[in-house]
Design a protein around this motif. Structure first.
Motif, PDB file in Angstrom:
ATOM      1  N   GLY A  47      15.006   5.034   5.723  1.00  9.07           N
ATOM      2  CA  GLY A  47      14.815   3.624   6.492  1.00  9.07           C
ATOM      3  C   GLY A  47      15.663   2.487   5.699  1.00  9.07           C
ATOM      4  N   GLU A  48      16.096   1.713   6.678  1.00  8.92           N
ATOM      5  CA  GLU A  48      16.830   0.593   6.141  1.00  8.92           C
ATOM      6  C   GLU A  48      16.243  -0.114   4.772  1.00  8.92           C
ATOM      7  OE1 GLU A  48      20.125  -0.504   7.472  1.00  8.92           O
ATOM      8  OE2 GLU A  48      19.553   1.682   8.273  1.00  8.92           O
ATOM      9  N   PRO A  49      17.146  -0.540   3.799  1.00  9.32           N
ATOM     10  CA  PRO A  49      16.333  -1.019   2.562  1.00  9.32           C
ATOM     11  C   PRO A  49      15.833  -2.216   2.695  1.00  9.32           C
ATOM     12  CG  PRO A  49      18.590  -0.086   2.189  1.00  9.32           C
ATOM     13  CD  PRO A  49      18.346  -0.001   3.598  1.00  9.32           C
ATOM     14  N   GLU A  50      16.356  -3.223   3.673  1.00  3.00           N
ATOM     15  CA  GLU A  50      15.978  -4.565   4.011  1.00  3.00           C
ATOM     16  C   GLU A  50      14.472  -4.432   4.728  1.00  3.00           C
ATOM     17  OE1 GLU A  50      18.819  -3.337   4.931  1.00  3.00           O
ATOM     18  OE2 GLU A  50      20.340  -4.586   3.884  1.00  3.00           O
ATOM     19  N   LEU A  51      14.204  -3.538   5.563  1.00  2.00           N
ATOM     20  CA  LEU A  51      12.953  -3.231   6.179  1.00  2.00           C
ATOM     21  C   LEU A  51      12.012  -2.682   5.284  1.00  2.00           C
ATOM     22  CD1 LEU A  51      11.185  -3.615   8.724  1.00  2.00           C
ATOM     23  CD2 LEU A  51      12.069  -1.313   9.386  1.00  2.00           C
ATOM     24  N   ARG A  52      12.390  -2.036   4.471  1.00  2.00           N
ATOM     25  CA  ARG A  52      11.308  -1.418   3.567  1.00  2.00           C
ATOM     26  C   ARG A  52      10.790  -2.466   2.594  1.00  2.00           C
ATOM     27  NH1 ARG A  52      14.802   3.471   1.271  1.00  2.00           N
ATOM     28  NH2 ARG A  52      12.967   4.113   0.051  1.00  2.00           N
ATOM     29  N   GLN A  53      11.901  -3.344   2.231  1.00  2.00           N
ATOM     30  CA  GLN A  53      11.461  -4.412   1.126  1.00  2.00           C
ATOM     31  C   GLN A  53      10.570  -5.305   1.982  1.00  2.00           C
ATOM     32  OE1 GLN A  53      14.867  -6.397  -0.398  1.00  2.00           O
ATOM     33  NE2 GLN A  53      13.678  -7.986  -1.372  1.00  2.00           N
ATOM     34  N   GLU A  54      10.963  -5.666   3.223  1.00  2.00           N
ATOM     35  CA  GLU A  54       9.780  -6.668   3.854  1.00  2.00           C
ATOM     36  C   GLU A  54       8.393  -6.014   4.111  1.00  2.00           C
ATOM     37  OE1 GLU A  54      10.402  -9.777   4.975  1.00  2.00           O
ATOM     38  OE2 GLU A  54      12.396  -9.612   3.941  1.00  2.00           O
ATOM     39  N   ILE A  55       8.387  -4.742   4.444  1.00  2.00           N
ATOM     40  CA  ILE A  55       7.032  -3.963   4.595  1.00  2.00           C
ATOM     41  C   ILE A  55       6.476  -4.247   3.470  1.00  2.00           C
ATOM     42  CG2 ILE A  55       6.002  -2.083   4.938  1.00  2.00           C
ATOM     43  CD1 ILE A  55       8.058  -1.380   7.154  1.00  2.00           C
ATOM     44  N   ALA A  56       7.027  -3.747   2.188  1.00  2.00           N
ATOM     45  CA  ALA A  56       6.315  -3.949   0.890  1.00  2.00           C
ATOM     46  C   ALA A  56       5.645  -5.462   0.532  1.00  2.00           C
ATOM     47  CB  ALA A  56       7.392  -3.478  -0.077  1.00  2.00           C
ATOM     48  N   ALA A  57       6.433  -6.657   1.090  1.00  2.42           N
ATOM     49  CA  ALA A  57       6.020  -7.828   0.668  1.00  2.42           C
ATOM     50  C   ALA A  57       5.023  -7.987   1.344  1.00  2.42           C
ATOM     51  CB  ALA A  57       7.369  -8.651   0.960  1.00  2.42           C
ATOM     52  N   TYR A  58       5.122  -7.577   2.785  1.00  8.31           N
ATOM     53  CA  TYR A  58       3.838  -7.997   3.668  1.00  8.31           C
ATOM     54  C   TYR A  58       2.612  -7.208   3.205  1.00  8.31           C
ATOM     55  CZ  TYR A  58       0.794  -7.225   7.708  1.00  8.31           C
ATOM     56  OH  TYR A  58      -0.162  -7.122   8.567  1.00  8.31           O
ATOM     57  N   LEU A  59       2.805  -5.869   2.705  1.00  9.37           N
ATOM     58  CA  LEU A  59       1.550  -5.282   2.429  1.00  9.37           C
ATOM     59  C   LEU A  59       0.834  -5.749   1.171  1.00  9.37           C
ATOM     60  CD1 LEU A  59       2.682  -1.684   3.022  1.00  9.37           C
ATOM     61  CD2 LEU A  59       1.139  -2.659   4.462  1.00  9.37           C
ATOM     62  N   ALA A  60       1.724  -6.277   0.369  1.00  8.00           N
ATOM     63  CA  ALA A  60       1.341  -6.840  -0.873  1.00  8.00           C
ATOM     64  C   ALA A  60       0.457  -8.097  -0.372  1.00  8.00           C
ATOM     65  CB  ALA A  60       2.208  -7.300  -1.721  1.00  8.00           C
ATOM     66  N   ILE A  61       0.620  -8.821   0.438  1.00  5.76           N
ATOM     67  CA  ILE A  61      -0.110 -10.065   0.803  1.00  5.76           C
ATOM     68  C   ILE A  61      -1.366  -9.725   1.721  1.00  5.76           C
ATOM     69  CG2 ILE A  61       0.244 -12.297   1.944  1.00  5.76           C
ATOM     70  CD1 ILE A  61       3.174 -12.262   1.290  1.00  5.76           C
ATOM     71  N   ALA A  62      -1.025  -8.937   2.791  1.00  6.87           N
ATOM     72  CA  ALA A  62      -2.083  -8.682   3.709  1.00  6.87           C
ATOM     73  C   ALA A  62      -2.788  -7.387   3.698  1.00  6.87           C
ATOM     74  CB  ALA A  62      -1.315  -8.455   5.146  1.00  6.87           C
ATOM     75  N   ARG A  63      -2.620  -6.552   3.032  1.00 11.81           N
ATOM     76  CA  ARG A  63      -3.276  -5.185   2.742  1.00 11.81           C
ATOM     77  C   ARG A  63      -3.528  -4.988   1.243  1.00 11.81           C
ATOM     78  NH1 ARG A  63      -6.100  -4.693   4.777  1.00 11.81           N
ATOM     79  NH2 ARG A  63      -6.287  -2.346   5.119  1.00 11.81           N
ATOM     80  N   GLY A  64      -3.020  -5.877   0.199  1.00 13.17           N
ATOM     81  CA  GLY A  64      -3.166  -5.639  -1.063  1.00 13.17           C
ATOM     82  C   GLY A  64      -2.854  -4.437  -1.924  1.00 13.17           C
ATOM     83  N   ILE A  65      -1.781  -3.846  -1.230  1.00 10.80           N
ATOM     84  CA  ILE A  65      -1.112  -2.765  -1.765  1.00 10.80           C
ATOM     85  C   ILE A  65       0.050  -3.034  -2.613  1.00 10.80           C
ATOM     86  CG2 ILE A  65       0.210  -0.536  -1.077  1.00 10.80           C
ATOM     87  CD1 ILE A  65      -1.230  -0.436   1.406  1.00 10.80           C
ATOM     88  N   SER A  66       0.106  -2.799  -3.928  1.00 15.57           N
ATOM     89  CA  SER A  66       1.177  -3.001  -4.600  1.00 15.57           C
ATOM     90  C   SER A  66       2.155  -1.765  -4.579  1.00 15.57           C
ATOM     91  CB  SER A  66       0.796  -3.177  -6.260  1.00 15.57           C
ATOM     92  OG  SER A  66       1.834  -3.680  -7.032  1.00 15.57           O
ATOM     93  N   ALA A  67       3.013  -1.805  -3.818  1.00 16.30           N
ATOM     94  CA  ALA A  67       4.123  -0.711  -3.721  1.00 16.30           C
ATOM     95  C   ALA A  67       5.509  -1.288  -3.870  1.00 16.30           C
ATOM     96  CB  ALA A  67       3.977   0.062  -2.367  1.00 16.30           C
ATOM     97  N   ALA A  68       6.357  -0.511  -4.252  1.00 19.41           N
ATOM     98  CA  ALA A  68       7.893  -0.792  -4.595  1.00 19.41           C
ATOM     99  C   ALA A  68       8.403  -0.345  -3.044  1.00 19.41           C
ATOM    100  CB  ALA A  68       8.641  -0.042  -5.550  1.00 19.41           C
ATOM    101  N   PRO A  69       9.417  -0.887  -2.711  1.00 16.46           N
ATOM    102  CA  PRO A  69      10.306  -0.702  -1.538  1.00 16.46           C
ATOM    103  C   PRO A  69      10.628   1.112  -1.330  1.00 16.46           C
ATOM    104  CG  PRO A  69      11.167  -2.489  -2.348  1.00 16.46           C
ATOM    105  CD  PRO A  69      10.081  -2.206  -3.445  1.00 16.46           C
ATOM    106  N   ALA A  70      10.934   1.461  -2.435  1.00 17.72           N
ATOM    107  CA  ALA A  70      11.109   2.973  -2.762  1.00 17.72           C
ATOM    108  C   ALA A  70      10.006   3.906  -2.167  1.00 17.72           C
ATOM    109  CB  ALA A  70      11.509   3.188  -4.213  1.00 17.72           C
TER     110      ALA A  70
END
Length: 476
Positions: free
Chosen positions: A153-176
């Motif tokens: 996947g595109e690195p920029e999208l993976r980064q945006e999803i990781a940031a969103y999940l941290a806020i909205a779903r409480g998931i602490s995950a790196a873009p990798a």
């Protein structure tokens, strides 16, 4: 209309002539014999042809207009709607209906019907904004160097999803740890392949999403249905039935289709079982970002300490199913292996659509859109519930984007759903969500996302007629 679209009326039938005319034309539209935009005969011409009063034909045409199958254009006459909801095709052979997954998945590339599950509101999507972002993404994609895109996947999208999940779903995950997929089905197939689950045993919620069940069956996975209640999946029953299962497939945020949230006690029990048995949990994060009341419960992956939860999300319900864009959050120990699977077997979709979603998220449009949709859906759910307050069925509010109509024991909910689709509605039969349905597991699941304000009363009245008819048939 006389030759290619014959209408035969049975005057001895208990069905009114108006209803027979309307249903006959609706069937012709659904079977493709009447194309979008085709002009229907005038009231006078069709009435003369059929030997009925003009008012009878006029009432039938009005019913077609109410069902969004036809439009009136004054002196230009009545035409088949350009985007008319297509009724189900007639049965081709005995038992064929049972292979159509309850009529839920045979309407592709068509306008969503009222009450149809799985599709967001069509009338409130920011199409102009989205068009600009798509054009911008296309330009950016066109000027990048010609090379193979990242299969993860595109690195920029993976980064945006990781940031969103941290806020909205409480998931602490790196873009990798994020892997972009071709929708939910692509994500599920990816995980089944990566974890070598074919031929293994899996728990699945009962009731549960029919298409997910079919995917597991096609992968030769032995499904053990585990009943759900007001606390979600009954983990104790799962352990009794199949303690050594390799997988548990769950929708803990908003159970599909009942809308319940997996309780804290059962979350702990499920995670403890997975850690002890070295089994996997696939978390389908179904509609959790669209919790209509209060804040959504943190994702199961957010509290997983043993790395046994694979989280799957999509943008189908929040943006559009046309995107066919989903994502996987992999435990840290699986990142390298999942990367190999992505590169060799299941690369991410093309970069243009990923870039558009990246822009939508990065510029704050996604979160604003979610807030607006939650307000809209809550309002539409309240309106639908008030209309069905005197229904012959028991109305249950769900935590998700719908209402559940519980029908009397033994009522054929699948037949009601089929007949409703012929009238331009798309309710889902509850019994179709069960692997092993009981006589009490009958009802209709009604989505609130696409409800036409001006025709809501009509659709509710028509649905209640079908229910009364089915209940009376069962009793006779």
């Amino acid at each position: 209309m006389t030759d290619p679209f014959p209408l035969s009326l049975d005057r001895a039938s208990g069905t009114s002539l108006t209803r027979q005319i309307r249903d006959g034309i609706a069937a012709a539209i659904g079977e493709g014999r009447l194309k979008p935009g085709a002009r229907l005969p005038s009231w006078r011409d069709l009435a003369a042809q059929l030997g009925v009063a003009r008012g009878t034909v006029r009432a039938a045409y009005n019913g077609l207009v109410d069902a969004q199958l036809a439009v009136t254009s004054g002196s230009a006459g009545t035409h088949v709607a350009d985007y008319a909801p297509v009724p189900p095709r007639p049965r081709a052979a005995a038992g064929a209906e049972e292979t159509r997954l309850a009529g839920m998945f045979d309407r592709f590339s068509t306008r969503p019907l009222p009450f149809q599950m799985g599709v967001p509101a069509q009338d409130e999507f920011p199409f102009k904004l989205w068009s600009r972002l798509m054009a911008r993404a296309a330009r950016e994609t066109a000027i990048v160097p010609t090379s193979y895109p990242d299969p993860r996947g595109e690195p920029e999208l993976r980064q945006e999803i990781a940031a969103y999940l941290a806020i909205a779903r409480g998931i602490s995950a790196a873009p990798a740890q994020i892997f972009i997929t071709n929708g939910f089905s692509g994500a599920l197939g990816f995980v089944i392949q990566a974890l070598a689950l074919a031929g293994k045993t899996a728990w699945m919620e009962e009731p549960g999403y029919p298409l997910s069940r079919k995917a597991l069956e096609l992968s030769r996975i032995d499904i053990v249905p585990v009943r759900t209640d007001h606390e979600g999946l009954d983990v104790a029953q799962g352990i009794r039935s199949a303690p050594g299962a390799r997988l548990a497939f769950v929708t803990p945020g908003q159970q599909a289709p009942l809308g319940t949230t997996l309780s804290l006690a059962r979350r702990r029990a499920l995670l403890d079982w997975a850690a002890g048995a070295q089994s996997w949990i696939i978390e389908d994060d179904y509609l959790s970002e669209l919790q209509l009341k209060g804040r959504a419960t943190p994702a199961l992956a957010a509290v997983d300490q043993a790395g046994r939860v694979i989280h799957i999300g999509t943008f189908s319900k929040t943006i559009s199913p046309v995107l066919r864009l989903g994502f996987i959050v992999a435990p840290g120990e699986l990142v390298a292996h999942f990367g190999d699977v992505a590169a060799a077997l299941s690369p991410a979709p093309g970069p243009q659509i990923q870039r558009a979603v990246t822009l939508f998220m990065r510029e704050g449009h996604y979160m604003r859109h979610l807030r607006r949709m939650k307000r809209l859906y809550a309002s539409r759910r309240d309106a639908l519930r008030s209309r069905l307050g005197n229904s012959v069925a028991s109305v249950e509010a769900m935590a998700g984007l719908g209402l559940l109509l519980r029908l009397p024991e033994g009522t054929d909910d699948r037949q009601i759903a089929r007949e409703a689709q012929g009238l331009g509605m798309g309710p889902a039969a509850l019994s179709a969500w069960y692997k092993e349905p009981r006589p009490t597991d009958t009802g209709l699941v009604l989505s609130v996302t696409n409800l036409p304000d001006k025709r809501l009363a009509y659709y509710c009245a028509e649905l209640e007629k079908l229910i009364r008819k089915a209940v009376a048939s069962r009793a006779s």
